[in-house]
Structures are given as structure tokens and as C-alpha cells.
Enzyme design. Structure first.
Site, mmCIF file in Angstrom:
data_model
loop_
_atom_site.group_PDB
_atom_site.id
_atom_site.type_symbol
_atom_site.label_atom_id
_atom_site.label_comp_id
_atom_site.label_asym_id
_atom_site.label_seq_id
_atom_site.Cartn_x
_atom_site.Cartn_y
_atom_site.Cartn_z
ATOM 1 N N LYS A 92 0.512 -1.492 -0.065
ATOM 2 C CA LYS A 92 -0.246 0.004 -0.111
ATOM 3 C C LYS A 92 1.098 1.255 -0.406
ATOM 4 O O LYS A 92 0.698 1.884 -0.727
ATOM 5 C CB LYS A 92 -0.692 -0.086 0.935
ATOM 6 N N GLY A 331 21.698 -3.699 -26.851
ATOM 7 C CA GLY A 331 22.751 -2.966 -27.764
ATOM 8 C C GLY A 331 23.987 -3.071 -27.791
ATOM 9 O O GLY A 331 24.512 -1.978 -28.584
#
Ligand code: 1AE
Length: 404
Positions: A92, A331
Site C-alpha cells: 500500500k 545494444g
């Protein structure tokens, strides 16, 4: 009942950090404190969180103070699984304004209740018989929509480049043109065929996908069919499922955790879960033998400090948990190998898709170029010097850079 404490650190901001911290300590454990009758307070005391530390960083224009707060939670509040931990320390609370979960530090007795990686770095190296260099992994690319025969060609080309591991793309779900188990059987045969020529084995990580209730059975069928590793999108399916896979005695191959969806959690300075915790501590705790993360220099770069801390979480001593293999990704091309080695050392799996398949002479040459770059780096040679005598490496450096 255990009296051990779990220390949890957050970055947050508030007019009064002490008050905010006290609110978290009580609110995330017994809920309310001073309003309780004395007898109830005594009964619940051993479940009460406490403020362990507060470190103010700066005062913002709003007048609020930004700072680190550490809450000490009784481990008796939790069961030994990641859903319990995450809900208990950040469930929460994650929706309560600007607050980021930075670190969870578990006491030894609680940590021991997790098995962690079954194989870890050493176990993966043993399966390959390679101990003295970073490993190299190639990723299937542009594979959705291909026939089984076309995928076989792609697998063979990658294996012939001498790579240590080949993994499915995490976005590969197709099961009609190249059914999961058929594909695994064929890749095993091709892997063995190529190994006879290269003299070295290759591990294949099959992407474990489908309805979560069927995944454990599906994993066992994959292993039966010859999968030597499993790729798993653990943040999407839930780290608890990763833990269940890792703890299952019939799952007898390493599990590779993909970071898919991680960008929804870690990049914000103010919200979410820090990358070293999410992709380091928690993945290892859940039992990932190999953990992919975006390197600091690729196409979805992670901050250098985050990447370094993440790797430390994967490899540093942590009770009896085996270390997980760090897998810098995204990459990556051969020109980056010296930097990867400088930053992450020997125990890493360098991982590339486009940097293999995009090689001017094809995927086999792409793998060869990477392995040449790794060897040159270990020997302390400049890539550009090695490239004069290694055509595949030269072509890769010409295309992507890294000659200097
Ligand atoms: C951070 C995950 C990287 C990944 O899964 C992937 O497919 C990378 O592909 P390339 O190397 O960027 O082409």
C-alpha cells in the site's frame, strides 16, 4: 517466534521525516498503536515496526525534506516468499506519494529459508566447461513468424560462431509454426552436431511462456525434450513463480531471468523499486541463475551506479545463496567488450542480439567477432590491433565502432 529484524530503506520526502517514518513503521505492521488498549499493545509488540535510521538529504522548495529512512520490521511479520515481503514493506505504501523502495536487508535466519539459485555462476560454468573468461550469449532475433526450418538455420549460424549460450527472444511466443517442444528437440540435435565440430557445448535457453498454472509442467516437458536452460520473464509472471521453478527438484537446468517490465519500476527518482534491489537482490533471492539487465552503454542504458550495485547484489556473499551470473545486455556490440570487462569483470555473460545478427558477414561471424574481442581484452590487447588479423572483428568494429 523469531525476534530477527528486516531492515528496509526508502527514499522519500515529507515536512517531518521522523513522523513519516513512524507512520510507516506502525502503519505497515500493526496498523495502529497508541489507540490500542494496553493488553493489546503487549500482545502485538513483537510485530511492531520501528524507525531504525533517518538521513535527511536536502530541503526542497516546497519546504519538505527529502531523505532516506530505514524501518526495522520484525521478520515474524512475513512468510519466506517475495509476495509477502513486497506487500508487507511496500504494498500500500507504494501508492503513498513520492516514495521509492531502495533496499531490503534480510537477517541470516530469514535468508536461509530461501534456496536461491540452484546452479549459480559456478554451476553454469561447469555445464560449459569454461572458467577463465566472460561467457558470451547470442539472442534469437526477428524470429516471430519464421518456420521451424528458418529458425534451425538461425540456431545453427549462432552455434557455429562458437557462442556459449543461445537464448530465445523474450518476445517469442509463437507455437504454431515452430512448436515449443519440437523446436527444443531440433535445437538440441543441431547444438550437438555443431559441438562435434567446434568441440564445445552450447546451452539453449527456451522462453517459458503461457498460462502461469501450466508453466511448471511445461518447464519439465522442455527439459525432457532437451532444453538446457530456461528463459523466464519473472517480473511479468511474478517472482514467486520464479522461486517455485527454482525450488522444484525436477527443474534441473539453470534459469535465466529476463528484465521485461523492469522499466515500469526502477527509472523514476521518486517512485518504484530501485534497480539493484529489483534486478539484483530479488532475482537472486527468487533463484535466478542468470540475470539480464540493461548495460550502462547500450540502447536502453541503465545508470552506471545502478548497474554496478545490481551486479554486486548478484555476486557478493549473501548467506548460503549461490551468486547469480550478471548478464549485461541491450545494444551490445564487440567494441563494448573492453568496457564491459573493465566494469563487470570475469564473471559476466556478455549478451547480444543485433550485435550478432547485424554483422556484415552474418550471425556466425558475429559470434566469432565477440569471442575474439573477449580473448583480446583478456590478453590486454587493443581491439584495433587484434582486428588487423581478425576479419570478423574488424568488420564489427568498422560497423559499430570500438577501434580506438
Ligand atoms: C535488457 C534485455 C535485452 C534483450 O533482451 C535483448 O533482446 C537485446 O537485444 P539487442 O542485443 O539489443 O539486439
Amino acid at each position: 517466534m523469531s525476534t530477527e529484524r528486516i531492515l528496509v530503506t526508502y527514499l522519500t520526502q515529507a515536512k517531518d521525516l521522523q513522523k513519516k517514518a513512524e507512520g510507516i513503521a506502525v502503519g505497515m505492521t500493526v496498523g495502529s498503536w497508541t489507540d490500542l488498549p494496553l493488553a493489546k499493545q503487549e500482545q502485538l509488540r513483537s510485530y511492531l515496526g520501528e524507525v531504525a535510521h533517518i538521513a535527511p538529504l536536502d530541503v526542497l522548495e516546497t519546504g519538505e525534506t527529502r531523505g532516506l529512512i530505514t524501518i526495522s520490521y520484525p521478520s515474524a511479520c512475513f512468510t519466506p516468499d517475495i509476495p509477502s515481503l513486497l506487500t508487507g514493506v511496500f504494498g500500500k505504501l507504494s501508492m503513498d506519494g513520492k516514495i521509492k523502495l531502495l533496499d531490503i536487508s534480510l537477517p541470516p535466519a530469514f535468508l536461509e529459508r530461501f534456496s536461491g539459485p540452484k546452479y549459480g555462476i559456478h554451476g553454469v560454468r561447469e555445464r560449459l566447461g569454461v572458467f577463465d573468461r566472460p561467457l558470451f550469449m547470442s539472442i534469437f532475433k526477428s524470429c516471430t513468424g519464421l518456420s521451424l526450418e528458418e529458425l534451425e538455420v538461425q540456431f545453427r549460424a549462432q552455434a557455429e560462431g562458437g557462442v556459449d549460450l543461445i537464448k530465445d527472444d523474450e518476445i517469442f511466443f509463437q507455437d504454431d509454426k515452430a512448436p515449443f517442444l519440437t523446436r527444443i528437440k531440433r535445437f538440441k540435435e543441431i547444438g550437438e552436431d555443431v559441438a562435434q565440430k567446434t568441440g564445445k557445448p552450447v546451452l539453449y535457453a527456451a522462453n517459458l511462456t503461457g498460462p502461469s498454472t501450466k508453466l511448471i509442467d511445461k518447464a519439465k516437458q522442455a527439459i525432457e525434450a532437451g532444453a538446457s536452460c530456461l528463459l523466464f520473464n519473472g517480473l511479468v509472471y511474478g517472482l514467486d513463480l520464479l522461486q517455485q521453478l527454482a525450488e522444484d527438484p525436477d527443474i534441473t537446468v539453470p534459469i535465466m531471468a529476463h528484465p521485461a517490465l523492469a522499466g515500469a519500476f526502477y527509472p523514476s527518482a521518486d517512485y518504484g523499486i530501485a534497480a539493484p534491489l529489483l534486478l539484483g537482490t530479488l532475482q537472486r533471492l527468487a533463484g535466478a541463475d542468470l540475470v539480464l539487465f540493461p548495460s550502462p552503454y547500450g540502447n536502453v542504458a541503465m545508470a552506471q551506479t545502478d548497474a554496478s550495485q545490481l551486479v554486486q547484489q548478484l555476486i557478493s556473499s549473501s548467506g548460503s545463496l549461490k551468486p547469480s551470473f550478471p548478464v549485461p545486455s541491450a545494444g551490445i556490440h564487440p567494441g563494448m567488450v573492453p568496457k564491459l570487462y573493465q566494469d563487470f569483470g570475469l564473471d559476466q555473460v556478455i549478451n547480444a542480439g543485433g550485435g550478432v545478427h547485424g554483422h556484415p558477414k552474418g550471425a556466425a561471424a558475429g559470434g566469432t567477432a565477440f569471442l575474439a574481442a573477449i580473448e583480446a581484452t583478456l590478453q590486454g590487447k587493443k581491439l584495433s590491433d587484434t582486428a588487423t588479423e581478425h576479419e570478423a572483428l574488424r568488420l564489427a568494429l568498422d560497423k559499430w565502432g570500438g577501434h580506438s
